[in-house]
Design a protein around this motif. Structure first.
Motif, PDB file in Angstrom:
ATOM      1  N   VAL A 153      -7.222  43.652  20.904  1.00 34.82           N
ATOM      2  CA  VAL A 153      -7.256  43.086  19.554  1.00 34.82           C
ATOM      3  C   VAL A 153      -8.532  43.519  18.842  1.00 34.82           C
ATOM      4  O   VAL A 153      -8.501  43.923  17.667  1.00 34.82           O
ATOM      5  N   LYS A 154      -9.647  43.470  19.533  1.00 33.59           N
ATOM      6  CA  LYS A 154     -10.920  43.880  18.924  1.00 33.59           C
ATOM      7  C   LYS A 154     -10.912  45.366  18.572  1.00 33.59           C
ATOM      8  O   LYS A 154     -11.424  45.762  17.514  1.00 33.59           O
ATOM      9  N   THR A 155     -10.329  46.187  19.436  1.00 33.98           N
ATOM     10  CA  THR A 155     -10.214  47.614  19.148  1.00 33.98           C
ATOM     11  C   THR A 155      -9.412  47.846  17.871  1.00 33.98           C
ATOM     12  O   THR A 155      -9.810  48.625  16.996  1.00 33.98           O
ATOM     13  N   LEU A 156      -8.278  47.158  17.761  1.00 34.46           N
ATOM     14  CA  LEU A 156      -7.422  47.305  16.579  1.00 34.46           C
ATOM     15  C   LEU A 156      -8.121  46.810  15.319  1.00 34.46           C
ATOM     16  O   LEU A 156      -7.994  47.409  14.252  1.00 34.46           O
ATOM     17  N   SER A 157      -8.860  45.728  15.445  1.00 33.93           N
ATOM     18  CA  SER A 157      -9.603  45.202  14.310  1.00 33.93           C
ATOM     19  C   SER A 157     -10.659  46.207  13.853  1.00 33.93           C
ATOM     20  O   SER A 157     -10.842  46.441  12.650  1.00 33.93           O
ATOM     21  N   ASN A 158     -11.327  46.835  14.817  1.00 31.95           N
ATOM     22  CA  ASN A 158     -12.401  47.774  14.490  1.00 31.95           C
ATOM     23  C   ASN A 158     -11.896  49.038  13.795  1.00 31.95           C
ATOM     24  O   ASN A 158     -12.654  49.680  13.062  1.00 31.95           O
ATOM     25  N   VAL A 159     -10.637  49.408  14.030  1.00 34.07           N
ATOM     26  CA  VAL A 159     -10.117  50.624  13.383  1.00 34.07           C
ATOM     27  C   VAL A 159      -9.412  50.313  12.064  1.00 34.07           C
ATOM     28  O   VAL A 159      -8.826  51.201  11.443  1.00 34.07           O
ATOM     29  N   GLY A 160      -9.463  49.045  11.636  1.00 34.44           N
ATOM     30  CA  GLY A 160      -8.964  48.725  10.312  1.00 34.44           C
ATOM     31  C   GLY A 160      -7.573  48.129  10.240  1.00 34.44           C
ATOM     32  O   GLY A 160      -6.929  48.201   9.189  1.00 34.44           O
ATOM     33  N   ALA A 161      -7.099  47.523  11.332  1.00 32.01           N
ATOM     34  CA  ALA A 161      -5.818  46.815  11.252  1.00 32.01           C
ATOM     35  C   ALA A 161      -5.955  45.656  10.265  1.00 32.01           C
ATOM     36  O   ALA A 161      -6.962  44.953  10.259  1.00 32.01           O
ATOM     37  N   ASP A 162      -4.947  45.480   9.418  1.00 28.14           N
ATOM     38  CA  ASP A 162      -4.978  44.372   8.461  1.00 28.14           C
ATOM     39  C   ASP A 162      -4.561  43.064   9.120  1.00 28.14           C
ATOM     40  O   ASP A 162      -5.179  42.018   8.909  1.00 28.14           O
ATOM     41  N   ILE A 163      -3.496  43.126   9.904  1.00 21.31           N
ATOM     42  CA  ILE A 163      -2.978  41.967  10.634  1.00 21.31           C
ATOM     43  C   ILE A 163      -2.576  42.467  12.013  1.00 21.31           C
ATOM     44  O   ILE A 163      -1.936  43.518  12.138  1.00 21.31           O
ATOM     45  N   TYR A 171      -5.313  58.252  17.652  1.00 23.63           N
ATOM     46  CA  TYR A 171      -3.980  57.881  17.185  1.00 23.63           C
ATOM     47  C   TYR A 171      -4.058  56.757  16.154  1.00 23.63           C
ATOM     48  O   TYR A 171      -3.446  56.840  15.076  1.00 23.63           O
ATOM     49  N   LEU A 172      -4.806  55.719  16.469  1.00 25.40           N
ATOM     50  CA  LEU A 172      -4.920  54.576  15.560  1.00 25.40           C
ATOM     51  C   LEU A 172      -5.521  55.006  14.220  1.00 25.40           C
ATOM     52  O   LEU A 172      -5.066  54.562  13.152  1.00 25.40           O
ATOM     53  N   LYS A 173      -6.518  55.873  14.275  1.00 25.04           N
ATOM     54  CA  LYS A 173      -7.134  56.349  13.029  1.00 25.04           C
ATOM     55  C   LYS A 173      -6.151  57.193  12.215  1.00 25.04           C
ATOM     56  O   LYS A 173      -6.153  57.151  10.980  1.00 25.04           O
ATOM     57  N   SER A 174      -5.285  57.933  12.900  1.00 23.41           N
ATOM     58  CA  SER A 174      -4.298  58.753  12.181  1.00 23.41           C
ATOM     59  C   SER A 174      -3.295  57.864  11.449  1.00 23.41           C
ATOM     60  O   SER A 174      -2.855  58.203  10.342  1.00 23.41           O
ATOM     61  N   ILE A 175      -2.955  56.726  12.041  1.00 24.92           N
ATOM     62  CA  ILE A 175      -2.048  55.782  11.378  1.00 24.92           C
ATOM     63  C   ILE A 175      -2.760  55.126  10.194  1.00 24.92           C
ATOM     64  O   ILE A 175      -2.198  55.014   9.097  1.00 24.92           O
ATOM     65  N   ARG A 176      -3.999  54.701  10.409  1.00 18.42           N
ATOM     66  CA  ARG A 176      -4.757  54.078   9.323  1.00 18.42           C
ATOM     67  C   ARG A 176      -4.924  55.048   8.142  1.00 18.42           C
ATOM     68  O   ARG A 176      -4.765  54.667   6.982  1.00 18.42           O
ATOM     69  N   ASN A 177      -5.199  56.304   8.451  1.00 17.80           N
ATOM     70  CA  ASN A 177      -5.361  57.306   7.393  1.00 17.80           C
ATOM     71  C   ASN A 177      -4.067  57.541   6.643  1.00 17.80           C
ATOM     72  O   ASN A 177      -4.066  57.717   5.417  1.00 17.80           O
TER      73      ASN A 177
END
Length: 242
Positions: A19-29, A232-238
């Motif tokens: 959860v913290k990893t996802l929060s740090n990469v900019g997950a909204d929810i 991967y997470l950053k590619s989705i956020r971008n």
């Protein structure tokens, strides 16, 4: 335009770090799945993750305790994806109070149809936690309109029954359906099920306000290196920030 990134993680022994990893990469929810013995809305990857979490001894209390302890370290909102049996066994009022202490933004309860969701809301008018509505592509338009009108938080549209077109993109009928739901809703309308790549994200967000990504993220947390996972997470956020 900023679109909502709503990744899913299974509530296992180490879920709070994910959860913290996802929060740090900019997950909204962040959607946290509560492991349950008889899930009705999970694919094989998430079902397997849930079974492993149950074997680890994880239950709803562990998840709530972890979120309560770490809530100040998580910048994103988070919701629980759970089943009514768990809420009923805990006690509705006690469960909602525990969610409030843990900072839970909302609940997704896939086995509770709209009419029972409305009754649940009516029984607890002072609750802090929102009840998130789901709309399947098989839901009639009149029923979709009713659900959309009474929704809170965001609407989760389930694209599982939708087919892709010849070019591998989501079918135009699906996008039109999402746009119709948006026209009746005062809250964001996001799409989930079958969304894995930045290309999927760019395509479906031509219509939706964001995406839910579940199985792909669960699988990658299980198998990827930390570097590959973050890329991967950053590619989705971008893809959602275009």
């Amino acid at each position: 335009m900023h679109k909502l990134f709503i990744p899913y993680v299974m509530g296992n022994k180490h879920f709070i770090e994910n959860v913290k990893t996802l929060s740090n990469v900019g997950a909204d929810i962040i959607e946290v799945g509560v492991p349950f013995s008889d899930p009705v809305a999970d694919g094989p990857v998430i079902m397997d993750a849930g079974s492993k979490a149950i074997q680890e001894g994880v239950n709803i209390q562990f998840i709530l305790d972890q979120l309560t302890e770490h809530r100040n370290e998580i910048e994103s909102d988070y919701v629980l994806m759970t089943y009514y049996n768990i809420i009923n066994y805990y006690g509705e009022a006690d469960f909602l109070q525990a969610c409030a202490r843990a900072g839970v933004y909302g609940l997704i309860i896939p086995d509770l149809p709209h009419e029972l969701v409305q009754q649940f809301k009516a029984r607890h008018p002072q609750r802090q936690t929102k009840i998130i509505s789901l709309i399947a592509m098989t839901t009639s338009e009149s029923r979709s309109n009713q659900i959309a009108k009474e929704a809170e938080g965001f609407i989760y549209t389930v694209t599982m029954n939708a087919t892709t077109g010849e070019n591998g993109k989501f079918h135009p009928d699906l996008k039109d359906r999402i746009k119709k739901i948006k026209s009746k809703s005062k809250v964001p309308v996001v799409a989930g099920f079958g969304i894995r790549t930045p290309e999927h994200v760019k395509d479906i967000t031509e219509a939706s306000d964001g995406v839910v990504i579940g199985s792909e993220i669960v699988k990658r947390f299980e198998n990827d290196s930390e570097k590959n996972m973050l890329n991967y997470l950053k590619s989705i956020r971008n893809a959602l920030n275009r």
